[in-house]
Design an enzyme around this catalytic site. Structure first.
Site, PDB file in Angstrom:
ATOM      1  N   ASP A 153      74.147  12.646  77.290  1.00  0.00           N
ATOM      2  CA  ASP A 153      76.278  13.349  77.073  1.00  0.00           C
ATOM      3  C   ASP A 153      76.373  11.965  76.731  1.00  0.00           C
ATOM      4  OD1 ASP A 153      75.278  15.726  76.293  1.00  0.00           O
ATOM      5  OD2 ASP A 153      75.997  15.857  78.889  1.00  0.00           O
TER       6      ASP A 153
ATOM      7  N   ASP B 171      75.712  20.204  71.770  1.00  0.00           N
ATOM      8  CA  ASP B 171      76.694  20.787  72.387  1.00  0.00           C
ATOM      9  C   ASP B 171      77.681  21.109  71.653  1.00  0.00           C
ATOM     10  OD1 ASP B 171      75.820  21.121  74.572  1.00  0.00           O
ATOM     11  OD2 ASP B 171      76.994  19.144  74.869  1.00  0.00           O
TER      12      ASP B 171
END
Length: 207
Positions: A151, A185
Site C-alpha cells: 500500500d 483498493d
C-alpha cells in the site's frame, strides 16, 4: 459492454497497480514517505491481512497468523473465480454496462491484491531497513501464499484534537483520512460504490 473491453480494462488496471507496487517495493524502505501535497503522501506500508490490516486471527484465538494468512489468500483465490464467472455471465447476457464495469473493477482490484499475497513473499526480500530487490539470490522474505499487500496512497486531509466529551475517542487526535491503500483498493471500492449508487441501473427490474 463486451467481454473484450472488460478484459482490456482489467489488464490496464492490473498493469498500473503492479507497476506502482513494484516501483514502491524496489525504491522505498518500509514506512518511508514522500510528501506530494500537504494532503497527499506516498507512504509505503505492507498489509498482511484484510482491509485496514485486520486479520482472521484477530477474531479467533484458535487460529495462528500464518494459518489465517493462507486461509485468507485461498479464500481470495476462490472468490476471484466466482467474480470472474459473474463477469463472463454478465457480458454473455449483455446486462447493464454499469454492472459489467463495476464487476470488472472489482475483479481487477481483487486480482491485483491476490498477486501480492501469492507471489510477493517469494519474489522480493524484506523491505524493513532496506530497499527490497526483485528475485534476490538469497530468496524472498516468505513462502508462497504468505506475501504482504503493498500500500502507498495516503491522504491525511486534516487532523483535529477531539474534545474530552467526544464519545469513544475523547481527547484523542483524529486523522482524516487515515487508511493507506493502493490502486487495486481504489478499483474495488469504486466498483462497490457504483453498485450501490447506480443499483437500479446495474440491476434493472424486469417488466
Amino acid at each position: 459492454m463486451s467481454l473484450k473491453k472488460a478484459l482490456a480494462l482489467i489488464v490496464i488496471i492490473l498493469i498500473i497497480d503492479q507497476v506502482s507496487k513494484i516501483y514502491i517495493k524496489t525504491h522505498f524502505i518500509l514506512h518511508e514517505s514522500v510528501d506530494v501535497f500537504s494532503w497527499f503522501k506516498i507512504y509505503f506500508i505492507e498489509n498482511d491481512g484484510m482491509a485496514w490490516g485486520t486479520k482472521l486471527s484477530d477474531f479467533s484465538s484458535f487460529i495462528s497468523d500464518r494459518t489465517a494468512k493462507v486461509s485468507l489468500t485461498l479464500f481470495r483465490v476462490v472468490a476471484i473465480f466466482g467474480i470472474g464467472y459473474w463477469l463472463y455471465d454478465a457480458t454473455k447476457k449483455q446486462t447493464s454496462r454499469i454492472l459489467i464495469l463495476a464487476i470488472s473493477l472489482i475483479f481487477a482490484g481483487a486480482l491485483g491484491n491476490i498477486i501480492d499475497s501469492v507471489f510477493y513473499g517469494v519474489f522480493f526480500n524484506d523491505s524493513m531497513g532496506q530497499v527490497a530487490a526483485f528475485l534476490p539470490d538469497s530468496g524472498g522474505y516468505d513462502t508462497w501464499l504468505h506475501g504482504r499487500v503493498v500500500d502507498m496512497l495516503y491522504f491525511p486531509l486534516f487532523e483535529v484534537d477531539l474534545p474530552e466529551w467526544f464519545p469513544f475517542y475523547a481527547g484523542k487526535r483524529f486523522n482524516f483520512f487515515e487508511p493507506v491503500f493502493n490502486i487495486a483498493d481504489v478499483a474495488i471500492s469504486t466498483g462497490f460504490v457504483m453498485l450501490i449508487v447506480f443499483n437500479k441501473q446495474a440491476f434493472p427490474s424486469k417488466k
